[in-house]
Design an enzyme around this catalytic site. Structure first.
Site, mmCIF file in Angstrom:
data_model
loop_
_atom_site.group_PDB
_atom_site.id
_atom_site.type_symbol
_atom_site.label_atom_id
_atom_site.label_comp_id
_atom_site.label_asym_id
_atom_site.label_seq_id
_atom_site.Cartn_x
_atom_site.Cartn_y
_atom_site.Cartn_z
ATOM 1 N N LYS A 215 31.080 57.243 40.156
ATOM 2 C CA LYS A 215 31.543 58.587 41.001
ATOM 3 C C LYS A 215 31.242 59.783 40.368
ATOM 4 O O LYS A 215 30.666 60.560 41.114
ATOM 5 C CB LYS A 215 32.904 58.246 41.096
ATOM 6 C CG LYS A 215 33.765 59.468 42.107
ATOM 7 C CD LYS A 215 35.104 59.481 41.959
ATOM 8 C CE LYS A 215 35.676 58.229 42.462
ATOM 9 N NZ LYS A 215 37.146 58.373 42.835
ATOM 10 N N GLU A 221 28.775 53.805 30.016
ATOM 11 C CA GLU A 221 28.180 52.291 30.277
ATOM 12 C C GLU A 221 27.256 52.399 31.276
ATOM 13 O O GLU A 221 26.095 51.969 31.052
ATOM 14 C CB GLU A 221 29.313 51.221 30.481
ATOM 15 C CG GLU A 221 30.190 51.331 29.034
ATOM 16 C CD GLU A 221 31.700 52.090 29.357
ATOM 17 O OE1 GLU A 221 32.598 51.811 28.633
ATOM 18 O OE2 GLU A 221 31.362 53.050 30.066
ATOM 19 N N GLY A 281 38.807 53.616 41.932
ATOM 20 C CA GLY A 281 37.742 52.603 41.636
ATOM 21 C C GLY A 281 37.911 51.397 41.861
ATOM 22 O O GLY A 281 37.255 50.310 42.616
ATOM 23 N N ARG A 282 39.171 50.819 41.682
ATOM 24 C CA ARG A 282 39.545 49.511 41.829
ATOM 25 C C ARG A 282 39.932 49.041 43.357
ATOM 26 O O ARG A 282 40.156 47.971 43.540
ATOM 27 C CB ARG A 282 40.554 48.791 40.960
ATOM 28 C CG ARG A 282 41.869 49.731 41.013
ATOM 29 C CD ARG A 282 42.825 49.469 39.656
ATOM 30 N NE ARG A 282 44.053 50.248 39.778
ATOM 31 C CZ ARG A 282 43.871 51.595 39.289
ATOM 32 N NH1 ARG A 282 42.782 52.045 38.611
ATOM 33 N NH2 ARG A 282 45.152 52.236 39.170
ATOM 34 N N GLU A 367 45.264 46.873 35.944
ATOM 35 C CA GLU A 367 44.955 48.524 35.719
ATOM 36 C C GLU A 367 45.949 49.375 36.452
ATOM 37 O O GLU A 367 46.556 50.381 36.234
ATOM 38 C CB GLU A 367 43.570 48.793 36.129
ATOM 39 C CG GLU A 367 43.080 50.276 35.692
ATOM 40 C CD GLU A 367 41.711 50.252 35.657
ATOM 41 O OE1 GLU A 367 40.865 50.290 34.802
ATOM 42 O OE2 GLU A 367 41.195 50.757 36.913
ATOM 43 N N HIS A 398 41.521 20.448 35.090
ATOM 44 C CA HIS A 398 41.050 19.942 33.841
ATOM 45 C C HIS A 398 41.194 20.517 32.729
ATOM 46 O O HIS A 398 40.326 20.374 31.856
ATOM 47 C CB HIS A 398 39.859 18.920 34.124
ATOM 48 C CG HIS A 398 39.884 17.807 35.206
ATOM 49 N ND1 HIS A 398 39.997 16.425 34.728
ATOM 50 C CD2 HIS A 398 39.761 17.943 36.348
ATOM 51 C CE1 HIS A 398 40.128 15.918 36.130
ATOM 52 N NE2 HIS A 398 39.934 16.916 36.942
ATOM 53 N N LYS A 523 37.943 55.099 24.962
ATOM 54 C CA LYS A 523 36.315 55.560 25.310
ATOM 55 C C LYS A 523 36.276 56.754 24.459
ATOM 56 O O LYS A 523 35.052 57.015 24.054
ATOM 57 C CB LYS A 523 36.585 55.920 26.958
ATOM 58 C CG LYS A 523 36.370 54.749 27.655
ATOM 59 C CD LYS A 523 36.208 54.983 29.043
ATOM 60 C CE LYS A 523 37.062 55.939 29.852
ATOM 61 N NZ LYS A 523 36.158 56.200 31.253
#
Length: 562
Positions: A215, A221, A281-282, A367, A398, A523
């Protein structure tokens, strides 16, 4: 449990009264087993269900009674749930710590809808971006868009992190049955260079398109990987020492709001697809962040997914609380977390295409609701934000189902299944493998609910010493979601269901489900530490003794990239 959760003063006393009533009810209900509840109400499995947007919700195997549901709905009323839902759809700035509206619902609204921010209808802006996305997607899918050397695009790599990665990855995997198989899609998010190297190892740069999703176009990153991608392209197609805009313009597009940053990187701003600060964002997979999804499945399927989102949005907005799927799921999550003491939720999709859905939900839920203070900054004094995790069935059966069935922790489960297989295949008995898959889903929820008593185990002739090991207590709560088939519409409805359920939980806890300050401290410290690691001289370290020692050890053993 301390119930002094801070909420608006006008409803605080009513809220506390309902909270205490639920605590007392939980103590009273505690000894009652699900098998007893079903025996007392043979039609329970037909009554405790709801349906909307193609999704069928069976919550009869939750440890609730009609009284539980009544009290939970009264709690929702005390928290002004209906008014808070209306405020979100109205565009009120309910993200209070960032003073922002929360209008991801506008991303999937029809063109004639109205959603206003500061008195301005934003739907035309959303539709304009969608139209630009569709034109670009068609140009790539048809071969009209070519790379710098004239070759058509065969590979698409989405570069992002968090919501700019988890949503697109999940959607691509979920909708692979509808995707173009002559296009390869890969996703790079981790700043670990291995992620980028492995994603590009077998690809031709001349046939590769990168979508850089950030954005602000400043996410560390994402920009680190974007620069690595640019260098990779230029080494093969241009001058590695010059950011050749002709190459970058044909192999990179951006999803961002920072036109200056995009242009400085070398991307043509005509190929920048924007979104807005009222999209978290999410909550952004149905915005331009979903460009990779549209490239994979085409504009028509993407719009079908948006229609599924919208159908669930309208159900959430207009349906009475007692029949409202997101409200029911949210209140049941509150019941399990705050009154039955469950700290996790297992999400178990019996559909291989949904293998990344639990990971997607981890960000959406944790979050959003991993908060320790209320809207007015007071300390929360009850559990918030349960831990979400899971794997597709039958793989999980399993591995970790042992703990769910016979462990000491209460783990509510969300089972997700589909009545029609996307890839039908006969089994060795002449049936369909999908029947076996779904038989496992139904069997697991039944086993969790009703268990197997010691008397039943003994009646099978089990040696006495083995009886305790083969006894299942049951009374483990679960919810089952069924749909006809996994298609774009259903995926949209499913994601919107969980989005709104998360919002409901946040309202009950009176927290801001739409900020994420918890990611900032790490961060900020990482930027400082990175400079110390890269220093040519021994840096003066002012961390704690553990961090100082770790940094020094790493500096001694690292091999700098040359």
């Amino acid at each position: 449990m301390n119930s002094s959760l801070s909420i608006p003063s006008s409803v605080a006393l009513v809220w506390r009264s309902q909270w205490h009533a639920l605590q007392a009810h939980a103590e009273q209900l505690g000894p009652r087993h699900l098998s007893e509840l079903f025996a007392a109400d043979p039609l329970r499995g037909e009554r405790l269900q709801a349906e909307a947007a193609g999704l069928y919700l069976d919550y009869s195997k939750q440890r609730v009674t009609d009284e539980t549901l009544r009290l939970l709905l009264e709690l929702a009323g005390a928290c002004s749930l209906e008014e808070r839902i209306a405020a979100m759809f109205h565009g009120d700035k309910i993200n209070t710590t960032e003073d922002r509206a929360v209008l991801h619902v506008a991303l999937r609204a029809p063109a004639d809808a109205q959603f206003c921010v500061d008195g301005r209808n934003i739907v035309p802006d959303v539709q304009a971006v969608l139209e630009r996305m569709a034109i670009f997607a068609e140009s790539v899918r048809s071969g009209a868009w070519t790379g710098h050397t004239g070759k058509r695009v065969r590979n698409v790599i989405n570069i992002g992190i968090g919501g700019s990665d988890l949503g697109p990855v999940m959607a691509y995997e979920a909708l692979r049955a509808y995707s173009r198989r002559d296009l390869r899609f890969r996703f790079v998010s981790n700043v670990d260079s291995t992620d980028f190297v492995e994603a590009t190892r077998d690809l031709d740069p001349a046939e590769t398109l990168f979508i850089v999703c950030s954005k602000t176009f400043s996410t560390l990153e994402t920009l680190t990987n974007a620069h690595a991608a640019r260098d990779w392209c230029l080494q093969a197609l241009g001058d590695a020492n010059v950011a050749d805009r002709r190459v970058v313009a044909k192999h990179f597009v951006a999803v961002s709001t920072n036109a200056d940053g995009v242009a400085e990187f070398g991307i043509d701003t005509a190929q920048m697809f924007g979104f807005w600060d009222w999209v978290g964002g999410r909550y952004s997979m149905d915005s331009a962040i979903g460009l990779s999804t549209m490239l994979a499945v085409g504009a028509d399927h993407f719009r079908s997914m948006l229609a599924g989102f919208y159908a669930m949005d309208e159900h959430f907005r207009t349906t009475p609380l007692h029949r409202n799927l997101p409200v029911l799921m949210g209140l049941l999550a509150i019941w399990n977390a705050n009154f039955l003491g469950a700290s996790t939720v297992a999400v178990l999709p019996y559909e291989q295409y949904l293998k990344r859905f639990p990971a997607y939900l981890q960000q959406l839920t944790m979050e959003s609701n991993g908060k320790h203070v209320t809207l007015n900054g007071a300390r929360v004094h009850c559990a918030t934000g349960p831990i979400y995790w899971g794997e597709p069935g039958t793989n999980g059966q399993h591995s970790f189902y042992q703990l769910i069935h016979q462990g000491t922790r209460l783990i509510p489960c969300d089972f997700i299944g589909f009545c029609q297989a996307l890839n039908p295949m006969p089994d060795q008995h002449g049936g369909d493998q999908h029947d076996l898959l779904m038989a496992n889903l139904f069997a697991q929820s039944e086993a969790l609910a009703f268990g197997k008593s010691a008397d039943q185990v003994k009646a099978e002739g089990t040696p006495v010493a083995q009886v305790p090991h083969r006894t299942f207590e049951g009374n483990r709560p679960s919810t089952t979601l069924l749909a006809a088939r996994l298609d774009p519409y259903t995926l949209g409805a499913l994601v919107a269901l969980y989005e709104h359920s998360v919002f409901v939980q946040g309202i009950i806890w009176n927290i801001d489900s739409f900020d994420q300050w918890g990611v900032e401290l790490g961060k900020a410290l990482a930027k400082r530490t990175a400079a110390e690691i890269a220093s040519g001289e021994d840096p003066e370290l002012n961390h704690d003794s553990s961090t100082n020692t770790l940094i020094r050890r790493y500096r001694r053993q690292r091999v700098p990239c040359t």
